[in-house]
Design an enzyme around this catalytic site. Structure first.
Site, PDB file in Angstrom:
ATOM      1  N   GLU A   1       0.745  -1.041  -0.155  1.00 44.24           N
ATOM      2  CA  GLU A   1      -0.119  -0.187   0.243  1.00 44.24           C
ATOM      3  C   GLU A   1       0.853   1.314   0.136  1.00 44.24           C
ATOM      4  O   GLU A   1       0.221   2.378  -0.445  1.00 44.24           O
ATOM      5  CB  GLU A   1      -0.965  -0.113   1.262  1.00 44.24           C
ATOM      6  CG  GLU A   1      -2.089  -0.922   1.024  1.00 44.24           C
ATOM      7  CD  GLU A   1      -3.244  -0.226   0.075  1.00 44.24           C
ATOM      8  OE1 GLU A   1      -2.856   0.198  -1.140  1.00 44.24           O
ATOM      9  OE2 GLU A   1      -4.366  -0.325   0.679  1.00 44.24           O
TER      10      GLU A   1
ATOM     11  N   THR B   1      -5.364   9.119  -1.470  1.00 44.96           N
ATOM     12  CA  THR B   1      -5.486   8.649  -0.015  1.00 44.96           C
ATOM     13  C   THR B   1      -4.524   9.667   0.776  1.00 44.96           C
ATOM     14  O   THR B   1      -4.981  10.038   2.004  1.00 44.96           O
ATOM     15  CB  THR B   1      -5.171   7.509   0.279  1.00 44.96           C
ATOM     16  OG1 THR B   1      -5.977   6.442  -0.669  1.00 44.96           O
ATOM     17  CG2 THR B   1      -4.996   6.906   1.609  1.00 44.96           C
TER      18      THR B   1
END
Ligand code: ADP
Length: 307
Positions: A126, A181
């Protein structure tokens, strides 16, 4: 000798309101499919989708890199990614590629890792999308169901969701910034008031209790976040109207899915799910925004397609 492995991993929603960075739920709305093939050396990525193909900037590429290093794997790997999950909309798209890849590397090289380790490697991927490691989406995508992520050290708890839990998701048709994000983490308050902390903690606790007791209504009415959602809602056109409409149409709770901009409404099998979906669409339309709505249920985790 196994030379190719195909693994499918589901979309997921992170946070579920008050469980910021801790809760995840796998959803059967979309899937990513990853095919890994052994090669002589290096890491190559092939895809027809609009995502980075440099392994360093692709969540799947980074997972392979980290696992190759950890297990001293000298052979190369070709990663073929077929994306079913729209990237950048808070549906755990980058996480699903990472989750499928961690499971596929485990199969391809017969590593026989446990769930916690698979989540740890998937989470390390991630960093390629979010700029930091986080485990909520990958844990849901690897293991399926509802997950609680405790960090330092990592400990993932999985709970089987109640059978009648349903969600309506709305993916708005808006341009999302690259590295969204990272951007949406930047607006979160650095300090929280104790009263807000207490309210979020009580709701997070009853969400967990709802999953344990298989009580979808308890889960739904606990989807209430007074810390992160208020700080992020301005990034979603018409959010307050969307939420108000969905609640009026019978949704039990409504919040931002992950870092957004998708919105998720929680309900049960006996709710009028089509009415909730159309109420959400009307909310977005009031802000001149189109959206795609999907009615879905909790999903199982990543699966080896050849098994
Ligand atoms: P999402 O909720 O979809 O995971 P993120 O903003 O966390 O949203 O991740 C999407 C970003 O990650 C996009 O900019 C995309 O280019 C990048 N990315 C890197 N690798 C992948 C991947 N394998 N699948 C999807 N997105 C990826």
């Amino acid at each position: 000798m196994t030379s190719a492995v195909v693994v499918k991993a589901p979309s997921s929603t992170a946070n579920l309101g008050p469980g910021f960075d801790v809760f995840g739920l796998a959803l059967d709305a979309f899937n990513d499919e990853v095919t890994l093939t052994k090669t002589k050396s290096g890491i190559t990525i092939t895809t027809e989708d609009n995502i980075p193909t440099d392994p360093e900037y692709n969540t799947a590429g980074l997972v392979v890199k980290n696992m190759k290093k950890k297990f001293n794997i000298k052979e190369g790997v070709e990663i073929k990614i077929k994306k079913g999950i729209p990237a950048g909309f808070g549906m755990g798209s980058s996480a699903a590629s990472a989750a499928a890849t961690a499971v596929a590397v485990d199969k391809l090289f017969r590593l026989k890792l446990d769930g916690n380790s698979l989540v740890e490697f998937a989470g390390s991927g991630e960093k390629a999308s979010a700029g930091s490691v986080h485990y909520d989406n990958v844990a849901a995508s690897v293991l399926g169901g509802f997950v609680i992520v405790k960090t330092n050290p990592l400990e993932v708890v999985r709970i089987e969701p109640p059978k009648d839990l349903r969600m309506c998701i709305a993916v708005p048709k808006i341009n999302v910034p690259k590295r969204k994000t990272k951007v949406s983490r930047g607006v979160i308050p650095k300090k929280v008031r104790m009263v807000d902390n207490v309210l979020n903690l009580s709701n997070a606790s009853t969400i967990v209790a709802g999953f344990i007791k298989k009580d979808s209504e308890m889960i739904g009415r606990s989807i209430r976040d007074v810390i992160v959602e208020p700080a992020r809602q301005h990034m979603i056109p018409g959010f307050l109207k969307v939420k108000q409409n969905a609640l009026k149409a019978g949704a039990l709770g409504v919040t931002i899915s992950g870092a957004g901009p998708s919105v998720i409404a929680f309900a049960t099998r006996s709710s009028d799910l089509k009415k909730i979906s159309s109420a959400i669409s009307k909310g977005f339309a009031s802000a001149n925004t189109e959206c795609k709505t999907i009615i879905c249920k909790p999903s199982k985790g990543a699966v080896d397609m050849k098994q």
